[in-house]
Design a protein around this motif. Sequence first.
Motif, mmCIF file in Angstrom:
data_model
loop_
_atom_site.group_PDB
_atom_site.id
_atom_site.type_symbol
_atom_site.label_atom_id
_atom_site.label_comp_id
_atom_site.label_asym_id
_atom_site.label_seq_id
_atom_site.Cartn_x
_atom_site.Cartn_y
_atom_site.Cartn_z
ATOM 1 N N GLN A 18 0.901 -1.056 -0.139
ATOM 2 C CA GLN A 18 0.010 0.169 0.171
ATOM 3 C C GLN A 18 0.955 1.193 -0.038
ATOM 4 O O GLN A 18 0.638 2.125 -0.725
ATOM 5 N N ILE A 19 1.978 1.332 0.723
ATOM 6 C CA ILE A 19 2.712 2.476 0.950
ATOM 7 C C ILE A 19 3.450 2.709 -0.352
ATOM 8 O O ILE A 19 3.682 3.813 -0.795
ATOM 9 N N ILE A 20 3.874 1.606 -0.841
ATOM 10 C CA ILE A 20 4.918 1.702 -1.908
ATOM 11 C C ILE A 20 3.813 2.216 -3.134
ATOM 12 O O ILE A 20 4.478 3.023 -4.265
ATOM 13 N N THR A 21 2.698 1.809 -3.196
ATOM 14 C CA THR A 21 1.877 2.015 -4.346
ATOM 15 C C THR A 21 1.545 3.469 -4.313
ATOM 16 O O THR A 21 1.569 4.468 -5.372
ATOM 17 N N GLU A 22 1.315 4.156 -3.041
ATOM 18 C CA GLU A 22 1.053 5.414 -2.945
ATOM 19 C C GLU A 22 2.206 6.321 -3.183
ATOM 20 O O GLU A 22 2.134 7.328 -3.986
ATOM 21 N N GLU A 23 3.482 5.690 -3.009
ATOM 22 C CA GLU A 23 4.595 6.673 -3.292
ATOM 23 C C GLU A 23 4.735 6.803 -4.822
ATOM 24 O O GLU A 23 5.308 7.571 -5.321
ATOM 25 N N LEU A 24 4.160 5.631 -5.441
ATOM 26 C CA LEU A 24 4.302 5.587 -6.804
ATOM 27 C C LEU A 24 3.203 6.392 -7.666
ATOM 28 O O LEU A 24 3.172 6.724 -8.525
#
Length: 585
Positions: free
Chosen positions: A50-56
């Motif tokens: 979730q966090i990585i996706t948001e970062e992307l």
Amino acid sequence: MATTIEVEDTITVGALAERLMIPVSKLIAELMKNGIMATVNERIDLETAQIITEELGLDVEFKGKSTDSPIPQRVKPKGGTAAVPRPPVVAVMGHVDHGKTSLLDAIRGSKIASSEAGGITQHISAYMIEHNGRSITFLDTPGHEAFSAIREHGAQLTDIIVLVVAADDGVKPQTIEAIRFARKAGVKILVAITKIDKDDADPNRVKQQLSEQNLLPEEWGGDTVVQEVSAKTSKGLNELLDMILLMADMEELKADIDVPASGLIIEAHVEVGRGPVARALVEAGVLKPGQFIVAGHTYAKIRNLESSKSEPLKQAGPSTPVTITGFKSLPEFGDEFRVVKDERSARSQADMTARENHKVSNRGITSNELLRIINRSNELKELNIIVKTDVQGSLTSVIDSLKALNTEEVAVRIVGSGIGSITENDLRLSKASNAQIYGFNVNCASAVRQQAVRDRIELRLYNVIYELIDDVKKELEQLLAPEVIETETGTLVIKGIFNTTKTSIICGGEVTKGKLVTPSYARIERNGKKLMTAEVTNLKRGPTDVNEVTEHEMCGISLRTPAKLELQIGDRLIVFTKEVQERHL
Ligand code: GDP
């Protein structure tokens, strides 16, 4: 609107890239940017995803498929057609000091409680008793909240939970926690109201409180079995055991015995001269000395098979707690064990699990750790720690409890952990990583201790777990940046400017609100806009230095400024004090 993606608890990097419809290399690069070195086949957890996706910058919401129960439900062997009745496995749970250990001791007829460090059962053990010619297995589950990790396992192992509630104290937080565990694990609850011999015992109040938790006693028309007991006078103990057997009959507990034996490891430690020693509970089949068993990443040719009374056993059937020696290395608490046909298959199966475990630990980064990495600019302060304990169960508990102390600002980093005494190796690791060493229920040779003193290594030994946790908490608190509390005291309107240098201003004015004090600070404002903050170094009423000037008074004020400022008549000084306060976790 966010796209929803359903995933299991973890997802491989490759699968995630596919679901996000982005090149896997882009995802790997983003993970790397966040300090995670992961290959296509490695798994990351849901929150990390979730966090990585948001970062992307992608608007995706992850939903877990298996979020229902925090306690993984183990399917207990039901037994096929050849199944035979088996003894019930009973765990005693309840609030600390409500009398769990005393009750178990009274049932077993021994006296352990008084010798326990801190009076708290420190690790799980199990034993079997006979009542009316039938067997009952008791798991002695730990009482303190620090052991909730173990207790969760405890709930999975059991058929019946005896919920202990002291008649003089009533339902308490850990009582409610135990009820919750039992319900989530689908385990039947039998209530023992203990300490009824005490003058201030009030069993009716307890029953009332139990009803509030949806445990309505049978005598009040509900279906919860409640037995009043006293560990001191033994009153009600036989009835309690009768009730346990009755409940077991209703549950029709059975297990196969003509299958290769299997069960669960409930404790493991190293004994001098005996090597790794594991306590286990047989769940199906019949276990015998000489058999090969696999448990997690290790295996054994069973050298000694012993009962809970340390008597040698020729065989052990379902629900029997046993002690096993002969393991190549320590199995882990909660590992399932099973008999395999020979050493070759034992070794290869153990190796396979070891490799899988390695993969899992490589995936290693949880969302919390990731958040910390992302926030590293906020200067996460870490306390490096090495933990050594006596048994696997307490190691798990200590580590879980320590991790629970972590915040986004300060965190425990466990650079090493293990079972057994504190050794020179631990000192070397401590020096290399600047870590403090914490031991629980372990020893330390005096040579090692002296070396630690010489090397100025913080080495602390405990035999009460929450004292260890408390001390680590205090260490972490030391790392917290102190909180600065600013309190506005008053406002001054500038009426005259007497001297201005690069780093100071001497001026005068009228206090229009509140009062001015020293030492203090002043926010300098012009037309409501902040110009800078300066330090108030002196206050004068007339020619006299003062500590305080009150509303409507005129005064002179000296300021230390970070840069030159041309003050103007009519500028305002908002004066405030700063108080530094220690922070707590
Ligand atoms: P645990 O923390 O739940 O295992 O509680 P313990 O078994 O260590 O008991 C806590 C305290 O209560 C000890 O001081 C015991 O002596 C006391 N206690 C336990 N059961 C009884 C009982 O039935 N009657 C009385 N009078 N005291 C009890």
